[in-house]
Design an enzyme around this catalytic site. Structure first.
Site, PDB file in Angstrom:
ATOM      1  N   ASP A  41      -3.527  -0.271   4.035  1.00  0.00           N
ATOM      2  CA  ASP A  41      -2.135   0.043   4.343  1.00  0.00           C
ATOM      3  C   ASP A  41      -2.129   1.195   5.345  1.00  0.00           C
ATOM      4  OD1 ASP A  41       0.749   0.109   3.932  1.00  0.00           O
ATOM      5  OD2 ASP A  41       0.324  -0.736   1.956  1.00  0.00           O
ATOM      6  N   ASP A  79       3.016  -0.167   7.490  1.00  0.00           N
ATOM      7  CA  ASP A  79       4.217   0.197   6.750  1.00  0.00           C
ATOM      8  C   ASP A  79       5.379   0.531   7.695  1.00  0.00           C
ATOM      9  OD1 ASP A  79       5.221   0.940   4.012  1.00  0.00           O
ATOM     10  OD2 ASP A  79       5.537   2.881   4.975  1.00  0.00           O
ATOM     11  N   GLU A 131       5.232  -4.435   8.506  1.00  0.00           N
ATOM     12  CA  GLU A 131       6.390  -4.523   7.605  1.00  0.00           C
ATOM     13  C   GLU A 131       7.600  -4.173   8.464  1.00  0.00           C
ATOM     14  OE1 GLU A 131       8.275  -2.702   3.547  1.00  0.00           O
ATOM     15  OE2 GLU A 131       7.452  -1.420   5.074  1.00  0.00           O
ATOM     16  N   HIS A 161       5.010  -5.039  -4.010  1.00  0.00           N
ATOM     17  CA  HIS A 161       5.200  -3.864  -4.865  1.00  0.00           C
ATOM     18  C   HIS A 161       6.601  -3.264  -4.749  1.00  0.00           C
ATOM     19  CE1 HIS A 161       4.403  -2.410  -0.903  1.00  0.00           C
ATOM     20  NE2 HIS A 161       4.784  -1.194  -1.250  1.00  0.00           N
ATOM     21  N   ASP A 162       7.419  -3.764  -3.817  1.00  0.00           N
ATOM     22  CA  ASP A 162       8.788  -3.248  -3.664  1.00  0.00           C
ATOM     23  C   ASP A 162       9.826  -4.219  -4.224  1.00  0.00           C
ATOM     24  OD1 ASP A 162       7.928  -1.000  -2.273  1.00  0.00           O
ATOM     25  OD2 ASP A 162       8.191  -1.939  -0.316  1.00  0.00           O
TER      26      ASP A 162
END
Ligand code: ISL
Length: 551
Positions: free
Chosen positions: A99, A202, A256, A329-330
């Site tokens: 990430d 990210d 993302e 994970h969100d």
């Protein structure tokens, strides 16, 4: 080395390290825990892992607030552990994507500490400091951030504020400064030189900001969005990273991209433009909310899902590559979401898996999805650790209207629903750890766990195993055209993928009862290669049934 397109045959498993496996029994997942489960991943069949951040961090946003990009957070282990993990993955034919969180750092990063301690130091210009209005009494403008509230934090003893689009512990970096970009390129090079196979970038569409920093017309959420999403120099910055670093390695990147239109996405992933390999868009996860705000829930309709799948399958065809996912994970868990029902957990989970696995793009599986883990069913905010949920809870408590709008929703949509510890077996703490975990386990771990899934030939795990095996290297899935069929059924999602005269036909029923599908028979010639109800070969689909024919 030149970039190759290995990513088109990748099936990527996302690990949220603090919740995956705890090897030293401190209630917190770690790298050695991950190493101990690599054979499990191999058995599942995935060939790539995306690891959420493991760098040094005060963990205010669970590692998305990095204080040292060159160091492993001590509770995850050491750099030696990391090196071992990477080589053990590669030994098993599993690639690793890290990430990359570079829109912001932690406020504990030494750059930020120096920027605050000495406004004349070069690090001051690493971040975005602006004078407050009214002699520093009011923030520089009215922008509001992703976790609610102003995007500005006052520097104590000064009339300056700094920008943070997420928590105040996550100050935004100033990408206008070439030295910042140099730092980012150095970080990427460091990890690529170690042998890492790519980055999930990210909130990458936030890195370039309009430089006016003026107030915008007030809006309920994300006021100022036009200034900080898809900013004016975004593509230029990405091309610079690509030209100077990414293109030198055989790696992939997935950006993302919050609030990315198809038009913008095409620019980001067009191979000719040399920016990113693929992006995550959130159109489908927004099918059950209003305006991309998950707290404003909306009834899910299959036709809306069809619409966004159509948009992206056609939209990027021939000019870019899709990413495919239903959880991360969100996001709360997909079991019971997207028109499915927890009472039909197995059927629904397999059906949703089928729906997205046969589309064009690279599929991602989030830890626990492969065994049909459910939402946590939190009863109170006190059970939740996520800073976003707590911020929202405070906002809801301070504003009656918002409080009413968001009533009950915070617990239901909290990101912690996806972050409960992985359920490995039915022992205390679900085999995740021998100590009390950092976040409570979902009570159904006694029946929903890996041990049970491995023992049950009909489990969701074994279904994913089949899906993965079938899809890796399948030319129709990789290259075929996409055509919707039988669209007159409100709760049916059916499509064909066609390539060189061969085709796959996928039926996914969202009906909770038996449903005869007129017109289905003509697509049922050929071989039934997959289904979640053994033995049903009629044109009546059972609740949440899915079938795939090859002809
Ligand atoms: O999770 C969200 C809403 O609940 C999203 O708005 C999310 O904040 C957004 O997709 C950005 O996410 C990424 O960056 C955040 C981090 O908290 C998330 O975990 C990460 O995936 C800030 O780094």
């Amino acid at each position: 080395m030149k970039n190759t397109d290995w990513y088109k045959d990748a099936v990527i498993y996302q690990i949220y390290p603090r919740s995956f496996c705890d090897s030293n029994n401190d209630g917190f997942g770690d790298i050695k825990g991950i190493i101990s489960k690599l054979d499990y991943l191999k058995e599942l069949g995935v060939n790539c892992v995306w690891l959420s951040p493991i760098y040094d961090s005060p963990q205010q946003d669970n590692g998305y607030d990095i204080s040292d990009y060159y160091k492993i957070y001590h509770r995850f282990g050491t750099m030696d552990d990391f090196d071992l993990m990477l080589s053990e993955m590669h030994k098993r034919g599993i690639r690793l994507i890290m990430d990359l969180v570079v829109n912001h750092t932690s406020d504990q990063h030494h750059w930020f500490k120096k920027a605050i301690a000495d406004p004349k130091s070069k690090y001051h210009d690493y971040y975005i400091f602006k004078e407050g209005r009214k002699n520093g009494k009011k923030p520089p403008n009215n922008w509001t951030g992703f976790f609610g509230g102003t995007t500005w934090e006052k520097v104590s003893g000064s009339s300056e504020y700094y920008l943070h689009l997420f928590t105040k512990g996550q100050p935004d970096l100033n990408w206008e400064n070439p030295e910042v970009r140099k730092e980012v390129k150095d970080i990427m090079t460091f990890w690529f030189e170690k042998g890492v196979d790519g980055f999930r970038c990210d909130v990458i569409t936030l890195i370039s900001k309009k430089q006016d920093f003026k107030s915008r017309f007030p809006t309920l959420a994300l006021c100022g969005k036009d200034a900080f999403v898809n900013g004016p120099r975004l593509h230029e910055f990405l091309q610079e990273l690509n030209r100077e670093v990414i293109s030198k390695y055989d790696v992939m990147t997935v950006g993302e991209t919050v609030f990315s239109s198809l038009k913008e996405a095409k620019k980001l992933v067009d191979p000719k433009r040399k920016e990113l390999t693929m992006i995550f868009n959130f159109d489908h996860t927004d099918t059950d909310n209003h305006m991309g705000v998950k707290y404003l829930k909306k009834k899910f309709k299959v036709k809306n899902l069809r619409k966004v799948v159509r948009k992206w399958q056609y939209g990027l065809r021939g000019c870019g590559w899709n990413s495919l996912f239903i959880e991360n994970h969100d996001q709360r868990r997909s079991v019971g979401r997207f028109g499915t029902n927890e009472n039909y957990r197995k059927e629904g989970a397999k059906m949703l898996a089928t729906l997205y696995f046969f589309l064009q793009g690279t599929p991602f599986i989030y830890e626990g999805q492969e065994i049909g883990m459910t939402n946590a069913h939190f009863k109170s905010i006190d059970e939740i650790m996520d800073i976003e949920s707590h911020n929202m809870d405070n906002i809801a408590k301070s504003n009656r209207l918002l409080g009413m709008l968001m009533k009950d929703t915070i617990l239901e949509v909290s990101r912690d629903n996806a972050r409960t510890p992985m359920q490995w077996d039915d022992s205390e703490y679900a085999g995740f750890s021998k100590a009390k975990p950092w976040l409570r386990i979902t009570p159904n771990y006694k029946t929903i766990n890996v041990k049970e899934s491995l023992a049950d030939a009909d489990s969701i795990f074994h279904y994913y195993q089949k899906l993965i095996k079938f899809r890796i290297g399948n030319e129709i899935i990789k290259n075929g055209t996409y055509h919707e069929i039988l669209t007159n059924y409100k709760k049916l999602f059916a499509y064909q993928r066609i390539y060189k005269g061969k085709e796959l036909v996928v039926f996914c029923s969202f009906y909770q009862e038996d449903k005869r599908i007129k017109g289905m028979k003509k697509y049922m010639t050929g071989k039934l290669i997959l289904s979640n109800y053994e033995g049903n070969t009629s044109d009546i689909l059972k609740p949440y049934e899915c079938r795939v024919y090859y002809r």
